[in-house]
Design a protein around this motif. Structure first.
Motif, PDB file in Angstrom:
ATOM      1  N   THR A  69       8.766  40.253 -21.495  1.00 30.76           N
ATOM      2  CA  THR A  69       9.879  39.476 -22.072  1.00 30.76           C
ATOM      3  C   THR A  69       9.726  39.403 -23.586  1.00 30.76           C
ATOM      4  N   LYS A  70       8.490  39.232 -24.013  1.00 31.37           N
ATOM      5  CA  LYS A  70       8.239  39.067 -25.442  1.00 31.37           C
ATOM      6  C   LYS A  70       8.470  40.374 -26.205  1.00 31.37           C
ATOM      7  N   SER A  71       8.568  41.494 -25.455  1.00 28.50           N
ATOM      8  CA  SER A  71       8.810  42.792 -26.087  1.00 28.50           C
ATOM      9  C   SER A  71      10.298  43.096 -26.221  1.00 28.50           C
ATOM     10  N   GLN A  72      11.129  42.179 -25.697  1.00 31.44           N
ATOM     11  CA  GLN A  72      12.575  42.383 -25.728  1.00 31.44           C
ATOM     12  C   GLN A  72      13.170  41.626 -26.914  1.00 31.44           C
ATOM     13  N   TYR A  73      14.197  42.189 -27.484  1.00 37.24           N
ATOM     14  CA  TYR A  73      14.964  41.468 -28.491  1.00 37.24           C
ATOM     15  C   TYR A  73      16.433  41.762 -28.244  1.00 37.24           C
ATOM     16  N   GLN A  74      17.198  40.723 -28.038  1.00 31.12           N
ATOM     17  CA  GLN A  74      18.630  40.828 -27.752  1.00 31.12           C
ATOM     18  C   GLN A  74      18.909  41.882 -26.676  1.00 31.12           C
ATOM     19  N   GLY A  75      18.126  41.790 -25.602  1.00 34.03           N
ATOM     20  CA  GLY A  75      18.415  42.621 -24.435  1.00 34.03           C
ATOM     21  C   GLY A  75      17.886  44.036 -24.510  1.00 34.03           C
ATOM     22  N   ARG A  76      17.202  44.403 -25.582  1.00 30.14           N
ATOM     23  CA  ARG A  76      16.670  45.773 -25.655  1.00 30.14           C
ATOM     24  C   ARG A  76      15.148  45.725 -25.838  1.00 30.14           C
ATOM     25  N   THR A  77      14.504  46.796 -25.384  1.00 32.97           N
ATOM     26  CA  THR A  77      13.047  46.878 -25.482  1.00 32.97           C
ATOM     27  C   THR A  77      12.663  47.434 -26.852  1.00 32.97           C
ATOM     28  N   TYR A  78      11.809  46.713 -27.550  1.00 30.13           N
ATOM     29  CA  TYR A  78      11.384  47.176 -28.871  1.00 30.13           C
ATOM     30  C   TYR A  78       9.892  47.443 -28.950  1.00 30.13           C
ATOM     31  N   ALA A  79       9.170  47.152 -27.884  1.00 33.98           N
ATOM     32  CA  ALA A  79       7.728  47.390 -27.927  1.00 33.98           C
ATOM     33  C   ALA A  79       7.208  47.585 -26.517  1.00 33.98           C
ATOM     34  N   VAL A  80       6.075  48.265 -26.413  1.00 30.59           N
ATOM     35  CA  VAL A  80       5.359  48.367 -25.144  1.00 30.59           C
ATOM     36  C   VAL A  80       4.124  47.497 -25.289  1.00 30.59           C
ATOM     37  N   PRO A  81       4.038  46.412 -24.496  1.00 30.19           N
ATOM     38  CA  PRO A  81       2.919  45.487 -24.686  1.00 30.19           C
ATOM     39  C   PRO A  81       1.591  46.125 -24.309  1.00 30.19           C
ATOM     40  N   LEU A  82       0.562  45.789 -25.048  1.00 27.08           N
ATOM     41  CA  LEU A  82      -0.767  46.340 -24.795  1.00 27.08           C
ATOM     42  C   LEU A  82      -1.686  45.286 -24.190  1.00 27.08           C
ATOM     43  N   ASP A  83      -1.609  44.066 -24.685  1.00 29.86           N
ATOM     44  CA  ASP A  83      -2.593  43.069 -24.259  1.00 29.86           C
ATOM     45  C   ASP A  83      -2.090  41.657 -24.530  1.00 29.86           C
ATOM     46  N   GLN A  84      -3.015  40.731 -24.361  1.00 30.88           N
ATOM     47  CA  GLN A  84      -2.752  39.333 -24.653  1.00 30.88           C
ATOM     48  C   GLN A  84      -4.088  38.753 -25.097  1.00 30.88           C
ATOM     49  N   HIS A  85      -4.069  38.003 -26.201  1.00 27.31           N
ATOM     50  CA  HIS A  85      -5.330  37.396 -26.642  1.00 27.31           C
ATOM     51  C   HIS A  85      -5.147  35.915 -26.918  1.00 27.31           C
ATOM     52  N   PRO A  86      -5.478  35.089 -25.900  1.00 32.16           N
ATOM     53  CA  PRO A  86      -5.288  33.642 -26.048  1.00 32.16           C
ATOM     54  C   PRO A  86      -6.465  32.967 -26.759  1.00 32.16           C
ATOM     55  N   LEU A  87      -6.190  31.745 -27.194  1.00 29.53           N
ATOM     56  CA  LEU A  87      -7.229  30.858 -27.712  1.00 29.53           C
ATOM     57  C   LEU A  87      -8.046  30.358 -26.514  1.00 29.53           C
ATOM     58  N   VAL A  88      -9.376  30.455 -26.603  1.00 32.88           N
ATOM     59  CA  VAL A  88     -10.220  29.976 -25.508  1.00 32.88           C
ATOM     60  C   VAL A  88     -11.340  29.098 -26.059  1.00 32.88           C
ATOM     61  N   LEU A  89     -12.062  28.476 -25.141  1.00 35.53           N
ATOM     62  CA  LEU A  89     -13.162  27.600 -25.552  1.00 35.53           C
ATOM     63  C   LEU A  89     -14.490  28.244 -25.139  1.00 35.53           C
ATOM     64  N   TYR A  90     -15.271  28.634 -26.116  1.00 33.04           N
ATOM     65  CA  TYR A  90     -16.596  29.206 -25.869  1.00 33.04           C
ATOM     66  C   TYR A  90     -17.593  28.058 -25.832  1.00 33.04           C
ATOM     67  N   TYR A  91     -18.653  28.191 -25.009  1.00 39.51           N
ATOM     68  CA  TYR A  91     -19.682  27.158 -25.074  1.00 39.51           C
ATOM     69  C   TYR A  91     -21.074  27.746 -24.977  1.00 39.51           C
ATOM     70  N   ASN A  92     -21.993  27.070 -25.621  1.00 37.62           N
ATOM     71  CA  ASN A  92     -23.411  27.431 -25.644  1.00 37.62           C
ATOM     72  C   ASN A  92     -24.090  26.642 -24.533  1.00 37.62           C
ATOM     73  N   LYS A  93     -24.527  27.346 -23.462  1.00 32.19           N
ATOM     74  CA  LYS A  93     -25.045  26.631 -22.286  1.00 32.19           C
ATOM     75  C   LYS A  93     -26.287  25.810 -22.612  1.00 32.19           C
ATOM     76  N   ASN A  94     -27.115  26.306 -23.513  1.00 30.05           N
ATOM     77  CA  ASN A  94     -28.336  25.570 -23.845  1.00 30.05           C
ATOM     78  C   ASN A  94     -28.017  24.212 -24.455  1.00 30.05           C
ATOM     79  N   LEU A  95     -27.123  24.228 -25.460  1.00 25.50           N
ATOM     80  CA  LEU A  95     -26.809  22.973 -26.156  1.00 25.50           C
ATOM     81  C   LEU A  95     -25.981  22.052 -25.277  1.00 25.50           C
ATOM     82  N   VAL A  96     -24.962  22.637 -24.649  1.00 24.89           N
ATOM     83  CA  VAL A  96     -24.061  21.835 -23.825  1.00 24.89           C
ATOM     84  C   VAL A  96     -24.821  21.264 -22.618  1.00 24.89           C
ATOM     85  N   GLY A  97     -25.805  22.057 -22.130  1.00 30.18           N
ATOM     86  CA  GLY A  97     -26.623  21.594 -21.014  1.00 30.18           C
ATOM     87  C   GLY A  97     -27.436  20.356 -21.384  1.00 30.18           C
TER      88      GLY A  97
END
Lengths: 289, 428
Positions: free
Chosen positions: B124-152
């Motif tokens: 959907t995000k590759s469409q603009y006004q009903g036409r395809t303008y890109a071929v999607p490759l991936d998705q890179h979201p914001l995530v939460l990394y954690y250090n098991k030693n410290l968090v433990g």
């Protein structure tokens, strides 16, 4: 006969002037006029869409970002113009005074001027690093100078002074060496020395150079862009964003060439007005010839 | 061969069929650097080695505004590349401005691709006004990394050594406080110096979690809740749970050096952790979870890379060239497992939903993030390194460093951005 003689001089003169004239027309006058035309349109980075008259200028006078950027530009000029001119004079006097060490001093003072802006900003950046920089090491601090709202602009100014003062020194040095030695000899016979020599001979003879240096320096300082763009990226929160930086962002980040052209045109007017004002003050004080 | 035959041959050369003329040269511009750049280069090399008909030449340009400025100006005068990698968040700006050429369904079908092959949100995000303008490759979201030693040490792990679920702003704040109290090290690291993008992405995620629009009817619409959210984030820094003023490299090395309990960042830092872990240089065990549900839901900012074809002014692409370009795009889609190792979630479903991709570690730990992603809202001024993000990166970090109050920072942000919202979208 006289007319013929004049004509004979005209042709070589025209030929000699032609390269400069062509470059001036092609790379300055025509683009400047085009910029003014662009400022009257609604244009993206690449396409001119519509003639909008003075609409961009109406927006401009109500744009707080423009006035803030102009204020930052003036602040930078305030921090640099007079210090750079004075320091150039002092350095020239030192070089002139010490006949043996003079050339070494001259080299040392002028050396930073030959650095490209990228090298100069890198050096300044390293020296001012919060944890590893030599400045903080000496002061025993951890200050992030370029992220500090009070220190960012003064630090850019200090870097710029160090970088460019050599040119002013050369100008003053040329002026100093043009002062006839007989003046000093005659004054010395009358018993003048030290401060009296400077006040009654050196300074009056140097005044025109000083005013020229001031005007050139004012224009150079108002044109600041590279130093803040690289060292502070206009931050923190735009407190070091200068007029040309705002123009750049408007044109390239926001794709609004029409408005950017209006900023440019308005800024040229400001620079010309300030230069004229300074010239008028110089004439009032009898400095300029 | 005598001289005359040679001359005759040279004169005929342009009309003689030759092997060289059959090879379609595809010039690609990418903004992928670092690990992403290396992975894309490997895909290009593999594609070039896999067949003889098409040869891709890839040029890497500086990420961000310089890349898009060059793409826009290059495409407008017909000097752009045949193919470009873009962020899908920039599509309204690039497609709407006429920088890109639409891709027909038939052209995609000719190389064996169809819209249904891609995850719906990215498609959907590759469409603009009903036409395809890109071929999607991936998705890179914001995530939460954690250090098991410290968090433990702060008692935040369950008996399996995984992070206990964190829900709500108070719970996360408490987790950061506990790490700081138990280890003396900051609970959180994230890019927070001037010109940082991370705060905009986090703020956008948390506004989405509250169902708040950033812009509605041409005005900023996040209101008091937006300010309160920014104040909560700034509070972590003021309380010493996070170090203010860190630029991107400083913030990531704080986490990689084992000096912070959590890190908020995009998934693109995954390869560095995998590498350090394998090489035994990391010094701690890490885990990754989707951005927790801190308000109403678990929305998390994400962006996507995609392949797009520059319009190139009045020099439209030949059908043969288009086929060559898209055959490379199809190849990369089918081989995007290698791309997934860069931390990204592939957009091509046969790969994304394959057993291999679902089992890929550490990607599997945060795969659920894909269900809750939000992109920058549509608008010509939105998107990666777009005008609004550029303005946000000037003002939003200031409250984290205590330079401005959240209210003051947002007021200045709005003042500067007001002109953008009023302006109509630029045509290039």
């Amino acid at each position: 006969m006289k007319a013929l003689h004049r004509r004979r001089e005209t042709l070589p003169a025209m030929l000699l002037l032609a390269p400069f004239l062509a470059a001036f027309l092609l790379f300055f006058l025509v683009p400047a006029l085009q910029t003014f035309w662009l400022s009257l349109t609604d244009s993206s980075l690449t396409r001119t869409s519509a003639f909008v008259g003075l609409a961009n200028y109406v927006t401009l006078v109500q744009d707080p970002s423009f006035w803030a950027a102009l204020g930052n530009t003036f602040y930078f000029s305030l921090l640099t113009v007079i210090p750079l001119t004075l320091l150039g004079l002092v350095m020239a006097l030192l070089v002139d005074r010490f006949s043996r060490a003079g050339p070494w001093l001259q080299g040392a003072f002028f050396l930073p001027f030959v650095l490209p802006i990228s090298v100069m900003t890198l050096i300044a950046d390293w020296m001012l690093q919060p944890s590893a920089g030599v400045v903080n090491h000496v002061l025993g601090m951890q200050r992030a100078w370029f992220a500090d709202v009070h220190w960012a602009m003064p630090m850019v100014a200090i870097g710029t002074i160090w970088w460019t003062v050599g040119f002013n020194m050369l100008m003053f040095l040329a002026g100093l060496r043009n002062i006839p030695r007989e003046l000093y000899e005659a004054a010395a016979l009358d018993g003048a020395r030290g401060w009296a020599l400077f006040r009654h001979i050196t300074w009056p003879q140097l005044k025109p150079v000083a005013w020229t240096a001031l005007v050139l320096q004012l224009i150079a300082s108002l044109k600041i862009f590279g130093q803040t763009y690289i060292m502070t990226t206009g931050g923190p929160y735009n407190t070091t964003r200068v007029t040309l930086h705002y123009m750049y962002e408007t044109a390239f980040t926001q794709s609004d060439a029409g408005y950017a052209a209006a900023i440019a045109t308005a800024f040229v007017i400001v620079v010309v007005l300030l230069s004229l004002l300074q010239g008028a003050i110089a004439r009032r004080l009898g400095g300029a010839k | 061969m005598n001289r005359r035959t040679l001359l005759a041959l040279l004169a005929l050369a342009p009309i003689l069929p030759s092997h060289a003329a059959e090879v379609q040269l595809v010039r690609m511009w990418t903004l992928l650097s670092g690990g992403d750049g290396a992975r894309m280069r490997a895909l290009v090399d593999e594609f070039n080695a896999s067949q003889q008909a098409v040869r891709v030449e890839s040029t890497t340009l500086k990420w961000g505004e310089p890349f898009y400025t060059k793409l826009i100006t290059g495409s407008v005068v017909g000097a752009g590349p045949d193919l470009a990698t873009i962020h899908l968040s920039r599509l309204p700006n690039l497609a709407g401005g006429g920088v890109l050429r639409p891709i027909a369904a038939a052209e995609l079908a000719a190389v064996g691709l169809a819209g249904g092959d891609f995850l719906p949100r990215q498609w959907t995000k590759s469409q603009y006004q009903g036409r395809t303008y890109a071929v999607p490759l991936d998705q890179h979201p914001l995530v939460l990394y954690y250090n098991k030693n410290l968090v433990g040490k702060a008692g935040l792990l369950d008996e399996r050594g995984q992070l206990k679920p964190i829900e709500g702003m108070a719970a996360l704040t408490d987790a950061l406080r506990r790490v700081k109290a138990a280890t003396g090290k900051p609970g959180l690291t994230m890019e927070s110096a001037q010109s940082s993008y991370a705060i905009w992405r986090l703020w956008l995620s948390l506004l989405a979690q509250q169902g708040l629009p950033i812009v509605a009817n041409g005005r900023f619409a996040y209101g008091a809740a937006g300010e309160a959210t920014l104040a909560r984030i700034a509070g972590w820094f003021q309380a010493g749970y996070a170090t203010p003023g860190m630029d991107y490299p400083a913030s990531t090395s704080q986490f990689m050096g084992g000096n912070a309990g959590f890190m908020l960042n995009g998934v693109w830092e995954v390869p560095e952790l995998v590498r350090g872990s394998k090489a035994g240089t990391l010094g701690f065990e890490y885990g990754i979870v989707p951005l927790p549900k801190l308000y109403g839901d678990a929305s998390a900012w994400a962006d996507s890379h995609g392949f797009a074809l520059p319009a190139n002014g009045d020099k439209p692409m030949s059908a043969a060239k288009a086929h060559a370009v898209l055959s490379f795009v199809a190849y990369v889609s089918r081989h995007s497992m290698g791309w997934a190792e860069g931390g990204h979630i592939p957009a091509y479903r046969p790969v994304a939903e394959s057993a291999a991709a679902l089992a890929l570690e550490p990607n599997a730990q945060y795969a659920a993030a894909a269900h809750n992603v939000v992109y920058d809202p549509d608008g010509w001024y939105m998107g990666a390194a777009g005008p609004l993000e550029a303005i946000a990166s000037k003002f939003l970090p200031a409250p984290l460093a205590g330079q401005l109050t959240p209210a003051d920072a947002l007021r200045r942000f709005e003042t500067e951005a007001a002109r953008l919202l009023k302006k109509r979208a630029p045509l290039y």
